[in-house]
Design a protein around this motif. Structure first.
Motif, PDB file in Angstrom:
ATOM      1  N   ALA A  82       9.417  -8.023   4.742  1.00 30.94           N
ATOM      2  CA  ALA A  82      10.137  -8.858   5.698  1.00 30.94           C
ATOM      3  C   ALA A  82      10.755 -10.093   5.029  1.00 30.94           C
ATOM      4  N   GLU A  83      10.096 -10.628   4.012  1.00 25.82           N
ATOM      5  CA  GLU A  83      10.616 -11.821   3.335  1.00 25.82           C
ATOM      6  C   GLU A  83      11.741 -11.500   2.356  1.00 25.82           C
ATOM      7  N   THR A  84      11.757 -10.297   1.801  1.00 26.30           N
ATOM      8  CA  THR A  84      12.727  -9.972   0.755  1.00 26.30           C
ATOM      9  C   THR A  84      13.845  -9.048   1.207  1.00 26.30           C
ATOM     10  N   THR A  95      16.923  14.277  -0.215  1.00 30.66           N
ATOM     11  CA  THR A  95      16.425  13.032   0.344  1.00 30.66           C
ATOM     12  C   THR A  95      16.873  12.922   1.791  1.00 30.66           C
ATOM     13  N   TYR A  96      16.316  11.972   2.496  1.00 29.56           N
ATOM     14  CA  TYR A  96      16.651  11.727   3.900  1.00 29.56           C
ATOM     15  C   TYR A  96      16.078  10.368   4.254  1.00 29.56           C
ATOM     16  N   ARG A  97      16.454   9.851   5.405  1.00 28.92           N
ATOM     17  CA  ARG A  97      15.827   8.611   5.870  1.00 28.92           C
ATOM     18  C   ARG A  97      14.560   9.022   6.604  1.00 28.92           C
ATOM     19  N   GLY A  98      13.441   8.693   6.015  1.00 27.07           N
ATOM     20  CA  GLY A  98      12.146   9.050   6.592  1.00 27.07           C
ATOM     21  C   GLY A  98      11.683   8.039   7.614  1.00 27.07           C
ATOM     22  N   SER A  99      10.482   8.287   8.085  1.00 26.40           N
ATOM     23  CA  SER A  99       9.926   7.379   9.100  1.00 26.40           C
ATOM     24  C   SER A  99       8.708   6.669   8.556  1.00 26.40           C
ATOM     25  N   HIS A 134      12.533  -0.218   9.454  1.00 24.37           N
ATOM     26  CA  HIS A 134      11.730   0.433   8.413  1.00 24.37           C
ATOM     27  C   HIS A 134      12.636   1.446   7.726  1.00 24.37           C
ATOM     28  N   TYR A 135      12.876   1.251   6.449  1.00 27.09           N
ATOM     29  CA  TYR A 135      13.694   2.156   5.651  1.00 27.09           C
ATOM     30  C   TYR A 135      12.773   2.864   4.665  1.00 27.09           C
ATOM     31  N   GLY A 164      10.530  -5.584   9.007  1.00 25.83           N
ATOM     32  CA  GLY A 164      11.221  -4.626   8.166  1.00 25.83           C
ATOM     33  C   GLY A 164      10.587  -4.442   6.808  1.00 25.83           C
ATOM     34  N   HIS A 165      10.786  -3.264   6.258  1.00 26.88           N
ATOM     35  CA  HIS A 165      10.374  -3.007   4.887  1.00 26.88           C
ATOM     36  C   HIS A 165      11.037  -1.743   4.357  1.00 26.88           C
TER      37      HIS A 165
END
Length: 119
Positions: A55-57, A115-119, A101-102, A2-3
């Motif tokens: 991924a760690e944060t 805005t939107y949730r991108g890829s 992934h955000y 994740g990030h």
């Protein structure tokens, strides 16, 4: 892994919003924001040094990105009314999956944003 990432495009000038200040905050259970990081976007309108959270944060929770829109356009020489129509643009969002992934892009002018949730 994740990030969290962001990307800002200046729709008035048709280019990335290089030099815009962005603040990432975690929202506490009491609703109070805690600043995690403040940064200035690079020539591509993105954060230098990789993702805002990795991924760690990454942690499940509510977050806020605050984009300093009026300061950015003023520094670009745009004559803005005082007070500016858009000063700082906060975008509140949630992270439910730390493996996801955000991507939170912002399309902005002195008068509007999207805005939107991108890829």
């Amino acid at each position: 892994m994740g990030h969290l990432s962001t990307h800002v495009l200046d729709l008035m000038h048709g280019c990335p919003a290089a030099g815009m200040r962005v603040t990432l905050q975690a929202m506490g259970e009491d609703g109070a924001p805690r600043t995690i990081r403040t940064l200035t976007l690079n020539a591509d309108g993105r954060a230098d040094g990789g993702p805002l959270l990795n991924a760690e944060t990454m942690a499940v929770g509510c977050y806020r990105l605050v984009f300093s829109v009026a300061k950015y356009f003023s520094e670009r020489g745009v004559a803005l009314p005082q007070p500016a129509f858009l000063d700082e643009v906060p975008i509140d969002f949630g992270i439910a999956d730390v493996a996801g992934h955000y991507h939170v892009p912002l399309l902005v002018s002195p008068w509007a944003y999207s805005t939107y949730r991108g890829s």
